[in-house]
Scaffold this active site. Structure first.
Site, PDB file in Angstrom:
ATOM      1  N   ARG A 194      45.398  29.157  34.024  1.00  0.00           N
ATOM      2  CA  ARG A 194      44.296  29.981  34.676  1.00  0.00           C
ATOM      3  C   ARG A 194      43.505  30.643  33.496  1.00  0.00           C
ATOM      4  O   ARG A 194      42.288  30.892  33.330  1.00  0.00           O
ATOM      5  CB  ARG A 194      44.777  31.060  35.553  1.00  0.00           C
ATOM      6  CG  ARG A 194      43.501  31.771  36.244  1.00  0.00           C
ATOM      7  CD  ARG A 194      44.051  32.541  37.497  1.00  0.00           C
ATOM      8  NE  ARG A 194      44.797  33.852  36.991  1.00  0.00           N
ATOM      9  CZ  ARG A 194      45.189  34.779  38.090  1.00  0.00           C
ATOM     10  NH1 ARG A 194      45.252  34.476  39.284  1.00  0.00           N
ATOM     11  NH2 ARG A 194      45.834  35.803  37.495  1.00  0.00           N
ATOM     12  N   ARG A 219      53.418  41.729  33.244  1.00  0.00           N
ATOM     13  CA  ARG A 219      52.884  41.635  34.660  1.00  0.00           C
ATOM     14  C   ARG A 219      54.091  41.414  35.447  1.00  0.00           C
ATOM     15  O   ARG A 219      54.155  41.881  36.560  1.00  0.00           O
ATOM     16  CB  ARG A 219      51.677  40.822  34.873  1.00  0.00           C
ATOM     17  CG  ARG A 219      50.321  41.545  34.342  1.00  0.00           C
ATOM     18  CD  ARG A 219      49.309  40.684  34.235  1.00  0.00           C
ATOM     19  NE  ARG A 219      48.883  40.091  35.263  1.00  0.00           N
ATOM     20  CZ  ARG A 219      48.188  38.870  35.347  1.00  0.00           C
ATOM     21  NH1 ARG A 219      47.925  38.338  34.504  1.00  0.00           N
ATOM     22  NH2 ARG A 219      47.789  38.477  36.533  1.00  0.00           N
ATOM     23  N   ARG A 235      50.761  48.151  45.636  1.00  0.00           N
ATOM     24  CA  ARG A 235      51.529  47.661  44.691  1.00  0.00           C
ATOM     25  C   ARG A 235      52.704  48.491  44.231  1.00  0.00           C
ATOM     26  O   ARG A 235      53.315  48.126  43.323  1.00  0.00           O
ATOM     27  CB  ARG A 235      50.609  47.381  43.408  1.00  0.00           C
ATOM     28  CG  ARG A 235      50.124  45.810  43.166  1.00  0.00           C
ATOM     29  CD  ARG A 235      49.381  45.838  42.002  1.00  0.00           C
ATOM     30  NE  ARG A 235      49.348  44.539  41.515  1.00  0.00           N
ATOM     31  CZ  ARG A 235      48.516  43.636  41.441  1.00  0.00           C
ATOM     32  NH1 ARG A 235      47.304  43.916  42.214  1.00  0.00           N
ATOM     33  NH2 ARG A 235      48.415  42.565  40.608  1.00  0.00           N
TER      34      ARG A 235
HETATM   35  P1  AMP Z   1      45.204  41.083  40.413  1.00  0.00           P
HETATM   36  O1  AMP Z   1      44.024  40.302  40.073  1.00  0.00           O
HETATM   37  O2  AMP Z   1      45.611  41.423  41.807  1.00  0.00           O
HETATM   38  O3  AMP Z   1      46.511  40.357  39.632  1.00  0.00           O
HETATM   39  O4  AMP Z   1      45.109  42.318  39.637  1.00  0.00           O
HETATM   40  C1  AMP Z   1      44.872  42.280  37.961  1.00  0.00           C
HETATM   41  C2  AMP Z   1      45.145  43.889  37.457  1.00  0.00           C
HETATM   42  O5  AMP Z   1      44.258  44.839  38.077  1.00  0.00           O
HETATM   43  C3  AMP Z   1      46.703  44.202  37.420  1.00  0.00           C
HETATM   44  O6  AMP Z   1      47.444  43.620  36.563  1.00  0.00           O
HETATM   45  C4  AMP Z   1      46.480  45.663  37.251  1.00  0.00           C
HETATM   46  O7  AMP Z   1      46.232  46.033  36.046  1.00  0.00           O
HETATM   47  C5  AMP Z   1      45.222  46.002  38.222  1.00  0.00           C
HETATM   48  N1  AMP Z   1      45.553  46.243  39.724  1.00  0.00           N
HETATM   49  C6  AMP Z   1      45.053  45.561  40.731  1.00  0.00           C
HETATM   50  N2  AMP Z   1      45.471  45.995  41.957  1.00  0.00           N
HETATM   51  C7  AMP Z   1      46.189  47.053  41.551  1.00  0.00           C
HETATM   52  C8  AMP Z   1      46.633  48.084  42.178  1.00  0.00           C
HETATM   53  N3  AMP Z   1      46.942  47.991  43.512  1.00  0.00           N
HETATM   54  N4  AMP Z   1      47.395  49.004  41.660  1.00  0.00           N
HETATM   55  C9  AMP Z   1      47.183  49.295  40.366  1.00  0.00           C
HETATM   56  N5  AMP Z   1      46.642  48.143  39.524  1.00  0.00           N
HETATM   57  C10 AMP Z   1      46.166  46.960  40.105  1.00  0.00           C
END
Ligand code: AMP
Length: 206
Positions: A142, A159, A103
């Site tokens: 969601r 986000r 990311r």
């Molecule tokens: P997601 O379920 O992929 O939307 O991730 C939820 C949250 O987890 C994100 O908003 C970040 O806070 C954290 N997160 C997930 N993947 C990453 C990543 N590759 N790098 C940093 N934070 C992450």
């Protein structure tokens, strides 16, 4: 005659090493699970791993939650170490679909280093393209359904900003490598899955 490129995992000729990218709410998790099942590879979601750690109240979970609840990214060093160990597990040798990683640009470098060490390389980067307003609506819904503490309207907005600032630039990097496969993420769930399998040249699932 040229010889075909050699993989270090000769037992997995159909190996698929894939990323799925898109803004929060694009449907990455839903599609990742379907594509991974169709290709018989593990879907590895960093968000899910963090959430499992939050639920289990591990040290990693406590740290991750402090960032997640603000809509910020967990620090690269923590995330990179976690992904390195996950990709070293046996089930990832024949391929994987990473959802939500990398990311940031430093995470791209870290993933490159991990793959080099494993003697592997990426086959494709699946990009789900969606409309921003629709995404906010989906995420608010969601949040209400799943009780995700990072799906409040304020966090969602943050986000999306963080995605635009830190993650959207990755698309150019992978575009330059010729890996990006774009799919319209606004279609129905089944249609998006079919398009993703199509761009991968995989047979449509049952
Ligand atoms: P997601 O379920 O992929 O939307 O991730 C939820 C949250 O987890 C994100 O908003 C970040 O806070 C954290 N997160 C997930 N993947 C990453 C990543 N590759 N790098 C940093 N934070 C992450």
């Amino acid at each position: 005659m040229t010889t075909p490129a050699q993989s270090s995992h000769v037992d997995a000729p159909a190996a698929r090493r894939l990323l799925i990218v898109g803004p929060p709410g694009a449907g990455k998790g839903t599609q990742a699970a379907r594509i991974a099942e169709a290709l018989d590879i593990p879907a590895i979601s960093t968000g899910d791993i963090f959430r499992a750690n939050v639920s289990g109240q591990t040290e990693l979970g406590v740290l991750a939650k402090s960032y997640m609840d603000k809509g910020e990214y967990v620090p690269d060093s923590v995330t990179n170490d976690m992904v390195r160990s996950r990709l070293a597990e046996d089930d990832a040798h024949g391929g994987f679909l990473l959802d939500g990683y990398p990311r940031t640009l430093p995470q791209v470098d870290a993933l490159d280093a991990v793959l080099t060490d494993l003697g592997a390389s990426l086959d494709a980067v699946l990009l789900l393209e969606v409309d921003n307003d629709a995404v906010v609506e989906r995420l608010v819904a969601r949040g209400a359904e799943q009780g995700r503490s990072d799906d409040t309207e304020e966090t969602i907005r943050r986000r999306l900003e963080v995605y635009a600032e830190q993650t959207a630039p990755l698309i150019d990097v992978y575009e330059q490598r010729g890996l990006v496969r774009r799919v319209d993420g606004m279609a129905s769930i089944d249609e998006v899955t079919a398009s993703l399998l199509d761009v991968l040249g995989a047979p449509a699932s049952r």
